[in-house]
Design a protein around this motif. Structure first.
Motif, PDB file in Angstrom:
ATOM      1  N   LEU A   1       0.799  -1.226   0.000  1.00  0.00           N
ATOM      2  CA  LEU A   1       0.000   0.000   0.000  1.00  0.00           C
ATOM      3  C   LEU A   1       0.835   1.280   0.000  1.00  0.00           C
ATOM      4  CD1 LEU A   1      -2.791  -0.975   2.566  1.00  0.00           C
ATOM      5  CD2 LEU A   1      -3.106  -0.577   0.108  1.00  0.00           C
ATOM      6  N   LEU A   2       2.111   1.185   0.376  1.00  0.00           N
ATOM      7  CA  LEU A   2       2.925   2.394   0.547  1.00  0.00           C
ATOM      8  C   LEU A   2       2.940   3.302  -0.686  1.00  0.00           C
ATOM      9  CD1 LEU A   2       6.005   1.104   2.610  1.00  0.00           C
ATOM     10  CD2 LEU A   2       4.023   2.390   3.414  1.00  0.00           C
ATOM     11  N   PRO A   3       3.190   2.777  -1.904  1.00  0.00           N
ATOM     12  CA  PRO A   3       3.180   3.674  -3.066  1.00  0.00           C
ATOM     13  C   PRO A   3       1.822   4.326  -3.306  1.00  0.00           C
ATOM     14  CG  PRO A   3       4.257   1.595  -3.605  1.00  0.00           C
ATOM     15  CD  PRO A   3       3.579   1.399  -2.274  1.00  0.00           C
ATOM     16  N   MET A   4       0.747   3.640  -2.960  1.00  0.00           N
ATOM     17  CA  MET A   4      -0.588   4.195  -3.155  1.00  0.00           C
ATOM     18  C   MET A   4      -0.853   5.332  -2.178  1.00  0.00           C
ATOM     19  SD  MET A   4      -2.628   0.582  -3.682  1.00  0.00           S
ATOM     20  CE  MET A   4      -4.190   1.400  -3.999  1.00  0.00           C
ATOM     21  N   LEU A   5      -0.108   5.347  -1.067  1.00  0.00           N
ATOM     22  CA  LEU A   5      -0.249   6.403  -0.062  1.00  0.00           C
ATOM     23  C   LEU A   5       0.809   7.491  -0.235  1.00  0.00           C
ATOM     24  CD1 LEU A   5      -0.874   4.109   3.067  1.00  0.00           C
ATOM     25  CD2 LEU A   5      -2.582   5.304   1.686  1.00  0.00           C
ATOM     26  N   ASN A   6       1.560   7.408  -1.353  1.00  0.00           N
ATOM     27  CA  ASN A   6       2.637   8.366  -1.649  1.00  0.00           C
ATOM     28  C   ASN A   6       3.718   8.396  -0.574  1.00  0.00           C
ATOM     29  OD1 ASN A   6       1.495   9.286  -4.124  1.00  0.00           O
ATOM     30  ND2 ASN A   6       0.057  10.558  -2.967  1.00  0.00           N
ATOM     31  N   ILE A   7       3.943   7.254   0.044  1.00  0.00           N
ATOM     32  CA  ILE A   7       5.032   7.134   1.028  1.00  0.00           C
ATOM     33  C   ILE A   7       6.227   6.522   0.304  1.00  0.00           C
ATOM     34  CG2 ILE A   7       5.769   6.106   3.216  1.00  0.00           C
ATOM     35  CD1 ILE A   7       2.835   6.020   4.038  1.00  0.00           C
ATOM     36  N   GLU A   8       7.177   7.363  -0.052  1.00  0.00           N
ATOM     37  CA  GLU A   8       8.312   6.922  -0.830  1.00  0.00           C
ATOM     38  C   GLU A   8       9.598   7.517  -0.260  1.00  0.00           C
ATOM     39  OE1 GLU A   8       7.388   8.006  -4.832  1.00  0.00           O
ATOM     40  OE2 GLU A   8       5.961   6.356  -5.104  1.00  0.00           O
ATOM     41  N   GLY A   9      10.689   7.371  -1.006  1.00  0.00           N
ATOM     42  CA  GLY A   9      11.965   7.910  -0.565  1.00  0.00           C
ATOM     43  C   GLY A   9      12.858   6.838   0.035  1.00  0.00           C
TER      44      GLY A   9
END
Length: 274
Positions: free
Chosen positions: A208-216
Motif C-alpha cells: 500500500l505504501l506507493p498508493m499512499l505516496n510514502i516513498e523515498g
C-alpha cells in the motif's frame, strides 16, 4: 519506489539485514536437518518441508543480496559515501515474489503435516490452502510491478480474497482439527496461525505504501527491514516452533522414544557440566 541514492548508513542497514536473513535461514535448515532423527518418522515430512522452505529462502536472499550490491555503488574510497544506482543495474524485487510463490504454500503444508491428521482430512485441508496461497501471490504480482495506482489497487483487492479465504480455513475449519491434538501443543499450534498472520501482515502494508505516496530512501530501507524481519519470523522461527511441536508429539506418541531422548538430553547436559 526504489530510491536513486542511499546514504552510507542506509546502505549498511539493508546490507546487514539481508545478511541476517541468509544466516537465519541457512543455519535453521542445518539445525533441522541434523535434528531429524530426534522426532518420530511420522512427523519428519513436516520438518523436511521446513528445511526446503528455509533453503529456498536462503537461495533467494543470496540473489537479493547480490542484486542489492550490484544496484547501489559508490566511488568513495573504502566504500564509504553515498551509494547511487549503477547504470544498467537495478534492484530486483521479483526475487521476493518467486520466493513467496514457492514458500508460502509450503508454510501451510508444514502446519498441516505436523498435525498428522487422517489422510483424507489432510488432503482436504491442503486442497483448500495450497491453491489459495499460490493464487494470492500470483494476483499480487501484476499490481506490484505496475506504476498505475488503479491497477495496483485492483490486483491488491483481488489478492486479498484468497488471503481472507486462507484465514477462514486456518481460524475456523482448522480449529476442529486442533481439538484432536495433544493438550501440550494445542496452544502452540493455535499461536502459529497468529505468527503467520503477523508476519504476512507486513506484505500488504508494503504493497500500500506507493498508493499512499510514502516513498523515498527511508521508506524503502524500512520496507527492506520489514520484509527481512517478516521472513525470519514466517520461515526460520516458524520452522523451529513446528520442530518443537513435532518433538512434543513424538514424546506423547511413544513412551520408549521419549525415555531414549530424555536420557540423551541428560547425558548431553552432564557432559557440558564436566
Amino acid at each position: 519506489m526504489i530510491p536513486d541514492a542511499l546514504s552510507q548508513g542506509q546502505f549498511d542497514i539493508v546490507y546487514n539485514f539481508l545478511s541476517l536473513v541468509i544466516a537465519s535461514q541457512l543455519f535453521t535448515a542445518l539445525f533441522l536437518l541434523i535434528s531429524l532423527p530426534r522426532i518420530l518418522p511420522r512427523y519428519r515430512n513436516a520438518i523436511t518441508v521446513a528445511i526446503i522452505v528455509c533453503g529456498i529462502a536462503a537461495y533467494h536472499y543470496f540473489r537479493i543480496f547480490d542484486s542489492f550490491k550490484e544496484a547501489f555503488v559508490t566511488d568513495a574510497l573504502g566504500g564509504a559515501g553515498t551509494y547511487t544506482q549503477a547504470a544498467g543495474a537495478s534492484f530486483n524485487e521479483g526475487y521476493r515474489y518467486v520466493d513467496w510463490l514457492l514458500t508460502v504454500p509450503l508454510l501451510l503444508v508444514e502446519l498441516v503435516a505436523v498435525l498428522a491428521l487422517a489422510r483424507k482430512v489432510q488432503a482436504q485441508l491442503l486442497f483448500k490452502l495450497v491453491p489459495a496461497a499460490a493464487l494470492m501471490i500470483i494476483l499480487g504480482y501484476p499490481g506490484e510491478i505496475s506504476g498505475d495506482t488503479g491497477t495496483r489497487g485492483l490486483f491488491g483487492l483481488l489478492s486479498t480474497l484468497p488471503f481472507l479465504y486462507i484465514l477462514y480455513v486456518l481460524f475456523v475449519q482448522l480449529t476442529k482439527s486442533l481439538d484432536l491434538q495433544p493438550a501440550g501443543v494445542r496452544q502452540t499450534l493455535s499461536n502459529l496461525r497468529w505468527l503467520l498472520l503477523l508476519s504476512w501482515g507486513v506484505y500488504p502494508i508494503a504493497y500500500l505504501l506507493p498508493m499512499l505516496n510514502i516513498e523515498g530512501a527511508n521508506a524503502w530501507v524500512g520496507l527492506q527491514i520489514g520484509y527481512s524481519v517478516a521472513d525470519i519470523l514466517a520461515k526460520a522461527v516458524y520452522a523451529l516452533i513446528i520442530f518443537k511441536v513435532a518433538r512434543i508429539k513424538s514424546f506423547a506418541d511413544d513412551a520408549e522414544f521419549a525415555r531414549h531422548e530424555s536420557s540423551h538430553d541428560e547425558f548431553a547436559a552432564a557432559s557440558r557440566e564436566r
